[in-house]
Each structure stands twice: as C-alpha cells, then as structure tokens.
Design a protein around this motif. Structure first.
Motif, PDB file in Angstrom:
ATOM      1  N   ASN A   1       0.805  -1.312  -0.072  1.00 56.30           N
ATOM      2  CA  ASN A   1      -0.098   0.199   0.129  1.00 56.30           C
ATOM      3  C   ASN A   1       0.853   1.392  -0.191  1.00 56.30           C
ATOM      4  O   ASN A   1       2.127   0.980   0.391  1.00 56.30           O
ATOM      5  CB  ASN A   1      -0.889  -0.035   1.194  1.00 56.30           C
ATOM      6  CG  ASN A   1      -0.268   0.148   2.580  1.00 56.30           C
ATOM      7  OD1 ASN A   1       0.839   0.110   2.558  1.00 56.30           O
ATOM      8  ND2 ASN A   1      -0.825   0.391   3.656  1.00 56.30           N
ATOM      9  N   PHE A   2       0.236   2.480  -0.043  1.00 51.36           N
ATOM     10  CA  PHE A   2       1.176   3.590  -0.169  1.00 51.36           C
ATOM     11  C   PHE A   2       0.615   4.513   1.005  1.00 51.36           C
ATOM     12  O   PHE A   2      -0.645   4.656   1.252  1.00 51.36           O
ATOM     13  CB  PHE A   2       0.842   4.433  -1.377  1.00 51.36           C
ATOM     14  CG  PHE A   2       1.476   5.848  -1.316  1.00 51.36           C
ATOM     15  CD1 PHE A   2       2.526   5.940  -1.822  1.00 51.36           C
ATOM     16  CD2 PHE A   2       0.633   6.848  -0.952  1.00 51.36           C
ATOM     17  CE1 PHE A   2       3.056   7.368  -1.547  1.00 51.36           C
ATOM     18  CE2 PHE A   2       1.022   8.322  -0.963  1.00 51.36           C
ATOM     19  CZ  PHE A   2       2.470   8.338  -1.379  1.00 51.36           C
ATOM     20  N   SER A   3       1.393   5.354   1.737  1.00 55.13           N
ATOM     21  CA  SER A   3       1.314   6.268   2.809  1.00 55.13           C
ATOM     22  C   SER A   3       2.430   7.275   2.857  1.00 55.13           C
ATOM     23  O   SER A   3       3.236   6.929   1.794  1.00 55.13           O
ATOM     24  CB  SER A   3       1.012   5.420   4.269  1.00 55.13           C
ATOM     25  OG  SER A   3       2.479   4.896   4.688  1.00 55.13           O
ATOM     26  N   HIS A   4       2.218   8.235   3.542  1.00 59.83           N
ATOM     27  CA  HIS A   4       3.221   9.100   3.738  1.00 59.83           C
ATOM     28  C   HIS A   4       4.670   8.846   3.813  1.00 59.83           C
ATOM     29  O   HIS A   4       5.545   9.667   3.376  1.00 59.83           O
ATOM     30  CB  HIS A   4       2.825  10.308   4.708  1.00 59.83           C
ATOM     31  CG  HIS A   4       3.115  10.030   5.968  1.00 59.83           C
ATOM     32  ND1 HIS A   4       2.185   8.962   6.695  1.00 59.83           N
ATOM     33  CD2 HIS A   4       3.766  10.260   6.980  1.00 59.83           C
ATOM     34  CE1 HIS A   4       2.625   8.771   8.060  1.00 59.83           C
ATOM     35  NE2 HIS A   4       3.657   9.150   8.170  1.00 59.83           N
ATOM     36  N   ASN A   5       4.901   7.693   4.475  1.00 59.82           N
ATOM     37  CA  ASN A   5       6.247   7.352   4.932  1.00 59.82           C
ATOM     38  C   ASN A   5       6.611   6.017   4.056  1.00 59.82           C
ATOM     39  O   ASN A   5       7.677   5.401   4.401  1.00 59.82           O
ATOM     40  CB  ASN A   5       6.259   6.970   6.202  1.00 59.82           C
ATOM     41  CG  ASN A   5       5.321   5.825   6.730  1.00 59.82           C
ATOM     42  OD1 ASN A   5       4.496   5.424   5.936  1.00 59.82           O
ATOM     43  ND2 ASN A   5       5.734   5.376   7.976  1.00 59.82           N
ATOM     44  N   THR A   6       5.852   5.691   2.835  1.00 61.98           N
ATOM     45  CA  THR A   6       6.189   4.548   2.074  1.00 61.98           C
ATOM     46  C   THR A   6       7.687   4.780   1.473  1.00 61.98           C
ATOM     47  O   THR A   6       8.633   3.877   1.682  1.00 61.98           O
ATOM     48  CB  THR A   6       5.399   4.528   0.963  1.00 61.98           C
ATOM     49  OG1 THR A   6       4.240   4.221   1.355  1.00 61.98           O
ATOM     50  CG2 THR A   6       5.828   3.233   0.145  1.00 61.98           C
ATOM     51  N   ILE A   7       8.182   5.769   1.034  1.00 63.26           N
ATOM     52  CA  ILE A   7       9.527   6.120   0.522  1.00 63.26           C
ATOM     53  C   ILE A   7      10.390   6.534   1.743  1.00 63.26           C
ATOM     54  O   ILE A   7      11.646   6.055   1.418  1.00 63.26           O
ATOM     55  CB  ILE A   7       9.314   7.189  -0.565  1.00 63.26           C
ATOM     56  CG1 ILE A   7       8.415   7.008  -1.588  1.00 63.26           C
ATOM     57  CG2 ILE A   7      10.857   7.256  -1.195  1.00 63.26           C
ATOM     58  CD1 ILE A   7       8.605   5.194  -2.483  1.00 63.26           C
ATOM     59  N   SER A   8      10.162   7.393   2.564  1.00 66.32           N
ATOM     60  CA  SER A   8      10.783   8.035   3.670  1.00 66.32           C
ATOM     61  C   SER A   8      12.537   8.002   3.274  1.00 66.32           C
ATOM     62  O   SER A   8      13.080   7.357   3.951  1.00 66.32           O
ATOM     63  CB  SER A   8      10.599   6.813   4.912  1.00 66.32           C
ATOM     64  OG  SER A   8      11.101   5.444   4.347  1.00 66.32           O
ATOM     65  N   GLY A   9      12.889   8.831   2.142  1.00 64.75           N
ATOM     66  CA  GLY A   9      14.169   9.167   2.180  1.00 64.75           C
ATOM     67  C   GLY A   9      14.980   8.359   1.137  1.00 64.75           C
ATOM     68  O   GLY A   9      16.072   8.418   0.964  1.00 64.75           O
ATOM     69  N   GLN A  10      14.302   7.423   0.536  1.00 61.45           N
ATOM     70  CA  GLN A  10      14.984   6.487  -0.316  1.00 61.45           C
ATOM     71  C   GLN A  10      15.440   6.961  -1.424  1.00 61.45           C
ATOM     72  O   GLN A  10      16.656   6.715  -2.171  1.00 61.45           O
ATOM     73  CB  GLN A  10      14.254   4.875  -0.413  1.00 61.45           C
ATOM     74  CG  GLN A  10      13.861   4.480   0.796  1.00 61.45           C
ATOM     75  CD  GLN A  10      13.295   2.933   0.236  1.00 61.45           C
ATOM     76  OE1 GLN A  10      13.851   2.085  -0.246  1.00 61.45           O
ATOM     77  NE2 GLN A  10      12.115   2.703   0.938  1.00 61.45           N
ATOM     78  N   GLY A  11      14.785   8.065  -1.991  1.00 62.94           N
ATOM     79  CA  GLY A  11      15.391   8.817  -3.189  1.00 62.94           C
ATOM     80  C   GLY A  11      16.761   9.424  -2.757  1.00 62.94           C
ATOM     81  O   GLY A  11      17.628   9.523  -3.760  1.00 62.94           O
ATOM     82  N   TYR A  12      16.808   9.975  -1.703  1.00 63.38           N
ATOM     83  CA  TYR A  12      18.266  10.612  -1.322  1.00 63.38           C
ATOM     84  C   TYR A  12      19.446   9.611  -1.345  1.00 63.38           C
ATOM     85  O   TYR A  12      20.477   9.990  -1.520  1.00 63.38           O
ATOM     86  CB  TYR A  12      17.757  11.336  -0.044  1.00 63.38           C
ATOM     87  CG  TYR A  12      16.916  12.694  -0.107  1.00 63.38           C
ATOM     88  CD1 TYR A  12      17.219  13.518  -0.787  1.00 63.38           C
ATOM     89  CD2 TYR A  12      15.705  12.567   0.479  1.00 63.38           C
ATOM     90  CE1 TYR A  12      16.123  14.800  -0.930  1.00 63.38           C
ATOM     91  CE2 TYR A  12      14.694  13.614   0.447  1.00 63.38           C
ATOM     92  CZ  TYR A  12      14.849  14.786  -0.259  1.00 63.38           C
ATOM     93  OH  TYR A  12      14.163  15.691  -0.480  1.00 63.38           O
ATOM     94  N   ILE A  13      18.976   8.649  -0.363  1.00 60.82           N
ATOM     95  CA  ILE A  13      19.968   7.333  -0.471  1.00 60.82           C
ATOM     96  C   ILE A  13      20.379   6.862  -1.973  1.00 60.82           C
ATOM     97  O   ILE A  13      21.475   6.704  -2.249  1.00 60.82           O
ATOM     98  CB  ILE A  13      19.327   6.149   0.354  1.00 60.82           C
ATOM     99  CG1 ILE A  13      19.170   6.549   1.719  1.00 60.82           C
ATOM    100  CG2 ILE A  13      20.281   4.859   0.148  1.00 60.82           C
ATOM    101  CD1 ILE A  13      18.434   5.543   2.647  1.00 60.82           C
TER     102      ILE A  13
END
Length: 321
Positions: free
Chosen positions: A229-241
């Motif tokens: 599912n998707f929520s506000h913390n699904t990605i949680s900074g992985q784009g920056y990593i």
C-alpha cells in the motif's frame, strides 16, 4: 550452518530492498549524465509508489484483473514518472532555473499532491487500501534448488530480475550506442556537442524523462512487493539514498548498482535482526536510523573525491560563450 542461513537471508533481503534504490539511482544517472542535476528522485519515487498503488487497487477491484493488476500499476507508475519529471525539465532546461531548487520543489509537491489526491479518491484516507494482488517471488528452475545460494539470489521478485536487466541495458545504452554517446557528450561539453549538430535541449529533456520513468518505477516496486500500500512514509528518504549511491558509484551504472546494494544491506539487516532476536541487544531505534547514518558517513568520506559530469547542473544557453 546457521551462519550460512543468516548470510543467505541478508543477501536476499539486500537485493529486495536495494531494487528500488538501484532503479532510482539509474534514473538520476541518465538525468545527470545529460547535465541536469536531479534532486527530485525522492518525489519521483513517491509519485511512482502512489500511482502504482492506486492503479493496481482499482485494477483488482473494479476491473477484476487479478494477477495483472500489479503489472498495470507498474506501467502506470512509469507514465506518471515521465509526466511528473517534465516540470523539472522545463524549469531546468528551457528556463535555466536553479536545478537544485527545482528538484526540491518537486519533492515537496510530490508528497503534498499524492496525499491530497489520495484523500479525494479514497474519501479522506491518506493511505491506500492494502493490495490483494502483488508480485510473488519467482524461482529460477534448478538454480533455485542450490542450497542457501538458490534462496539468496535465484528466488526473487520479478522486479528484482527486471532491475538487473535494466542495469545491463543502461550500461549498454550509455557506452555502446550513439544515443549514449550523445547523452554523455551534452553532460560533459554541451557546446562541443552543439557544434556537431547534437540537440542539447532535446537530449537533456530525454535524460530527465528517463530519470522520471526509472525513479517512479523504483517507487512502484516498493508498493508492489513489500508494503502492499501507499502512505506518507512509504518512501521515507530512499530517493536521497539513491542519490548518494549515484555519487558513490561515480555516475556509472554497474558501480552505482553495487553502491545501492551496499546501502541496501543497512535496510536488509532490520528484519533479520528482528527475526533472530538481536533487537534484545541492539536498540530498535539504532536499527532504523542505520541506513541514513551510513549514507551520511559514506558521503562525508567520499563525496569530495568524486567528480561528476563536467556540465552537470550548468544550464546551457545556445550561442553563449
């Protein structure tokens, strides 16, 4: 043989968690190789994750597509990523705006826009319903029967197999095709590329759109494999990593993949520690901050030693000396 079993689990989880990082890293690679800095990988992953969750949900509930629903969500995420990357391309390439500011703006827009649309579509809910049809793991015949190694490497989600294929394809495109040569040329010396009739603006637009497609694909793999599912913390900074993996890998697809796998180990250790009871000795909070702390340590130690494309982040103005 318990340590072999533990090693097998860590390797397997590393590939699972690093799949999204590798795909987003490749997205940043194509953009920055064309000369456009892309800080918006986080936002593009968010858009991809949200789109895949929404489309896959309605595909399985309204269209009754069953096992085809996650594939439709994957395709929709790619399209959404391309569309969402266009404002960054327009601002950076056409209007020569500050590329870092443009990327950061897209990151803020992505999280706000996806939550807003989610509440409209799902009657006030900021979290999508749990998907009933997500990707299941594929086992390669015979190879998956190899003790320990078979479960670690040859039994994976189809998105992980797809990731390895895209890495190889990216290397081939960048270094063995005319398109790749032109893309790298506009990122290193756009004036020289322009002098031999290479359309710098067109190549940079393509680079940014490819970045959007791949980063959104990375976000979608998280929803369609592990979170459901998707929520506000699904990605949680992985784009920056993923951006850190791009820098650590010196803007090269193969090296960037290994850098992303290195960062993926940090995330892979979390479930292993919890399953094997190691959280009795290591604070849970430390386990959760480990991926981000590792990213900071690596960047602090290596970012000054890496040299990216010469024209990366520098707007090109035709005829300007």
């Amino acid at each position: 043989m318990e340590w072999l079993q533990l090693s097998s689990e860590i390797i397997h989880n590393t590939i699972v968690y690093a799949t999204a990082l590798v795909l987003a890293m490749l997205g940043g690679l194509f953009s920055e190789r064309s000369g456009v800095t892309n800080i918006a990988l986080e936002g593009l992953m968010i858009v991809g994750a949200f789109t895949s969750a929404i489309i896959a949900y309605f595909a399985e509930t309204s269209l009754q597509l069953g096992a085809m629903a996650p594939w439709l969500g994957l395709i929709a995420a790619i399209i959404a990523g391309i569309i969402f990357s266009l404002p960054h391309a327009v601002a950076s390439v056409t209007f020569r705006a500050d590329q870092v500011v443009s990327g950061v703006a897209l990151n803020f827009l992505a999280i706000g826009l996806t939550l807003y649309i989610s509440k409209i579509i799902l009657n006030g809910s900021a979290q999508t319903p749990t998907l009933q049809n997500v990707f299941s793991k594929w086992a390669i015949p015979f190879l998956s029967d190899i003790p320990y190694l078979g479960n670690a490497i040859f039994t994976m989600y189809p998105t992980s197999f797809l990731m390895f294929a895209i890495v190889i394809a990216s290397w081939f495109v960048l270094y063995k095709t005319r398109f790749g040569l032109r893309l790298r040329a506009v990122g290193e010396h756009p004036k020289a590329a322009d002098s031999v009739a290479i359309n710098v603006f067109k190549m940079r637009y393509i680079g940014v759109m490819m970045s959007g497609a791949l980063a959104a694909l990375g976000g979608a793999t998280i929803v369609l494999t592990t979170t459901s599912n998707f929520s506000h913390n699904t990605i949680s900074g992985q784009g920056y990593i993923a951006l850190a993996a791009l820098i650590f890998g010196k803007w090269r697809p193969i090296a960037g993949m290994f850098a992303a796998l290195f960062f993926g180990i940090a995330s892979a250790l979390k479930p292993v520690f919890q399953i094997h009871g190691l959280t009795d000795y290591i604070p849970v909070d430390f386990i959760y901050i480990f991926p981000y702390a590792l990213t900071l340590l690596v960047l602090a130690g290596f970012v000054g030693k890496t040299v990216g494309p010469a024209a990366n982040g520098i707007p090109y103005q035709k005829g300007n000396r």
